[in-house]
Design a protein around this motif. Structure first.
Motif, short mmCIF file in Angstrom:
data_model
loop_
_atom_site.label_atom_id
_atom_site.label_comp_id
_atom_site.label_asym_id
_atom_site.label_seq_id
_atom_site.Cartn_x
_atom_site.Cartn_y
_atom_site.Cartn_z
N ASP A 1 0.84 -0.97 -0.27
CA ASP A 1 -0.32 -0.17 -0.47
C ASP A 1 0.97 1.45 0.17
O ASP A 1 1.92 1.42 0.49
CB ASP A 1 -0.59 -0.50 1.04
CG ASP A 1 -2.11 -1.07 1.67
OD1 ASP A 1 -1.93 -1.54 0.10
OD2 ASP A 1 -2.41 -1.86 2.77
N TYR B 1 -3.66 0.76 -2.89
CA TYR B 1 -3.80 -0.67 -2.83
C TYR B 1 -3.17 -1.70 -4.04
O TYR B 1 -4.19 -1.29 -5.09
CB TYR B 1 -5.18 -1.51 -2.03
CG TYR B 1 -4.93 -0.69 -0.97
CD1 TYR B 1 -5.06 -1.00 0.23
CD2 TYR B 1 -6.54 0.26 -1.45
CE1 TYR B 1 -5.40 0.02 1.27
CE2 TYR B 1 -6.89 1.27 0.26
CZ TYR B 1 -6.50 0.67 1.27
OH TYR B 1 -7.44 1.98 1.91
N HIS C 1 -10.31 4.68 4.53
CA HIS C 1 -9.96 3.78 4.20
C HIS C 1 -11.00 2.15 3.65
O HIS C 1 -10.94 1.76 3.63
CB HIS C 1 -8.68 3.05 4.94
CG HIS C 1 -7.45 3.84 4.47
ND1 HIS C 1 -6.23 3.48 5.75
CD2 HIS C 1 -7.32 4.95 3.93
CE1 HIS C 1 -5.45 4.40 5.65
NE2 HIS C 1 -6.17 5.12 4.55
#
Length: 596
Positions: free
Chosen positions: A85, A94, A301
């Motif tokens: 990441d 990602y 996220h």
């Protein structure tokens, strides 16, 4: 030699430019969103920036996104050996390489570019010509030195006095320096002239000189008389006055400095208290900032690959359940809106006669199909009302849904069985619309896309279909053989019975992929037509027929979805599916001739 030296020096100057990291590019899988998941992208590492394109051929159309590496944080994934990441503030990419070796190569290349990025490195300073001038720094410090004391008005005034004294003192120093230089020149000239006169006296008699140029000492000897050099006569400078003024100026400076020190000592305590308060306030703000950043990162996220279904998912079971419920509610609203706006297109799908569907077939799966048909006819029609292993979970009118809880290696494999009775349709019609792929998307709302992989016979096909993703669950796909069969009656009292069975198979043209989890299914729909005699000589109408439906499903969803979520989804979706499908069949057959 000088030319060589200068040449070598210039080579040394440009040496850091020549070791800049080279461009690096290749294919990486990038997490796009929870709908499309991982997608292959062409990624380029150049000029201290990481950019990605949809493919290598589309580079000329511009990148789809870019990250500056100066403040990037590269984090290899803890469990996935191919994933890493890259985060810059709240933006996170990602990425997955094809193998651990490629991941290491990418990380090393990114770290190399990162080391040469921004203004922090020596080479970047040399490239941008950012060598700091001491003169400019000193002047800037001097210019801002007084601004830090503006809180104290008296102190500011005293500092202004200091500036005035400094200017006066500088002018006096210049004046005195000129005076001292003039004195030094006069003394040197006088000594030179005296030496010259003495040499002349040795060579010539004293009588030859004018009397006015000699004077007598107390001992009677004569001495040459020179006019004394008057300090006041040198450039008109009053040395005594300048010295007095210089002394007064320095005294004023010392007095003002003393006052400044007194003021600063008096304010030191209050400044220290203010500083302590500011430090404490800053500490609280920093703690709040860190907490807020942590929450924002968690929210930003949320929806990334770490929060989706998986063995190391960061989302707990309750959050998983809530997310699935919310996603299903959104899908229901979208479906209701689509149904209200949809204008059904009439499809010419003639239903073949029953004889076509009564044959066993000769394809390579014929034996397996026959085995499945016999098993479902033997076990699926058994009454479950008195069986303690089956639990009644839904009862709505004629529809009842039963479940038997089964788990294997932590995966929910609950068999489901539903019974329903629908008026005005036959078992042939219900099974036909359930099996016919031409109308599948008219009533099935959970499918994203599907295609017929192979047609085995008139009554058997192999179908591949992907289901719409319900985040955070991973998307599922299914490859199954679907067969429709008319069950031949063993005696005249047996009702007209039809069956559709769908069970998972393997096929070389539809291999499993990393994008979806391959689910395994064994599903059957058994439909029996019950006819009540019409009154008198009237013909049989749809008011005289009733279809008794038995639907059984054994599904292995695979993956790591929590058991509570899978059971809740099954309890919610199966009744909706049956009502939606049977309503579609009633709509399609309304006003048409009855097909037994």
């Amino acid at each position: 030699m000088s030319e060589k030296s200068s040449a070598s020096g210039s080579d040394e100057d440009v040496e850091p430019e020549s070791v800049q990291p080279v461009e690096f590019g290749g294919v990486l899988s990038k997490w796009t969103n929870y709908i499309h998941g991982w997608q292959d992208r062409w990624v380029v590492l150049k000029n201290n920036a990481l950019s990605y394109y949809k493919s290598e051929d589309e580079r000329e159309y511009g990148c789809r996104g870019s990250l500056c590496l100066s403040k990037a944080v590269i984090t290899p994934h803890e469990f996935d050996e191919c994933r890493f990441d890259i985060s810059v503030n709240d933006s996170v990419w990602y990425l997955r390489a094809e193998d651990p070796e490629h991941r290491l190569q990418w990380i090393e290349s990114i770290e190399l570019h990162k080391a040469e990025s921004g203004y922090g490195s020596e080479s970047s300073l040399r490239r941008h010509g950012s060598m700091l001038s001491l003169t400019s720094a000193a002047s800037a410090l001097s210019a801002t030195s007084t601004s830090s004391f503006k809180k104290g008005h008296r102190l500011c005034e005293k500092l202004a006095e200091m500036e005035t004294f400094r200017d006066i003192l500088c002018r006096q120093v210049d004046t005195l320096q000129k005076y001292f230089d003039s004195c030094a020149d006069a003394v040197s000239k006088d000594e030179f002239h005296r030496d010259k006169v003495e040499e002349d006296e040795d060579d010539f008699p004293a009588a030859s000189r004018p009397d006015g140029e000699c004077c007598y000492n107390n001992n009677g000897s004569k001495e040459k008389l020179f006019a004394p050099a008057s300090p006041k006569g040198i450039n008109g400078i009053d040395f005594k006055g300048e010295a007095i003024t210089f002394k007064a100026t320095t005294a004023g400076i010392l007095s003002t400095l003393s006052h400044c020190i007194e003021l600063m000592v008096k304010r030191e305590d209050s400044w220290q208290k203010r500083l302590d308060k500011e430090l404490e306030k800053r500490r609280r703000v920093e703690d709040a900032y860190k907490s807020t950043v942590h929450e924002l990162k968690k929210k930003s996220h949320y929806g990334g690959p770490d929060y989706e279904e998986g063995p190391n998912s960061l989302i707990n079971e309750d959050e998983f359940f809530d997310a699935v419920e919310a996603a299903l509610d959104r899908q229901d609203k979208i479906e209701e809106q689509c149904q209200s706006e949809k204008v059904r297109i009439p499809r010419l799908t003639p239903v073949p006669p029953g004889d076509v569907y009564s044959s066993i077939g000769t394809h390579r799966f014929a034996t397996k199909v026959e085995e499945m048909v016999q098993n479902h006819m033997t076990y699926s029609l058994q009454d479950v009302g008195g069986d303690a292993n089956w639990q009644l979970v839904i009862e709505e009118g004629e529809m009842k849904v039963y479940r038997r809880e089964v788990e294997e290696n932590g995966i929910v494999l609950d068999p489901l069985k539903a019974t329903h009775a629908v008026k005005g349709v036959t078992g042939h019609e219900v099974c036909h619309y359930f099996w016919d792929t031409a109308v599948r998307l008219d009533w099935e709302t959970t499918i994203e896309n599907f295609n017929v992989v192979e047609t085995l016979s008139d009554n058997a096909v192999i179908v591949y279909q992907t289901h719409k993703r319900v985040w955070p669950a991973t998307q599922r796909d299914v490859l199954y053989l679907s067969a429709i069969r008319k069950i031949l009656a063993t005696n005249e009292n047996d009702p007209d019975t039809w069956l559709v069975c769908n069970f998972s198979v393997d096929h070389e043209n539809a291999a499993p992929s990393n994008r979806c989890i391959r689910a395994k299914i064994n599903v059957a729909m058994i439909c029996q037509t019950l006819v009540s005699p019409p009154e008198g000589d009237k013909e049989i109408s749809r008011n005289n027929i009733l279809c008794k439906i038995t639907y059984v499903a054994n599904v292995n969803p695979g993956g790591w979805a929590p058991a509570s979520v899978l059971r809740a989804v099954a309890k919610r979706e199966y009744p909706k599916f049956l009502k939606r499908f049977t309503s579609y069949v009633q709509e399609k057959t309304s006003g048409k001739a009855i097909l037994f």
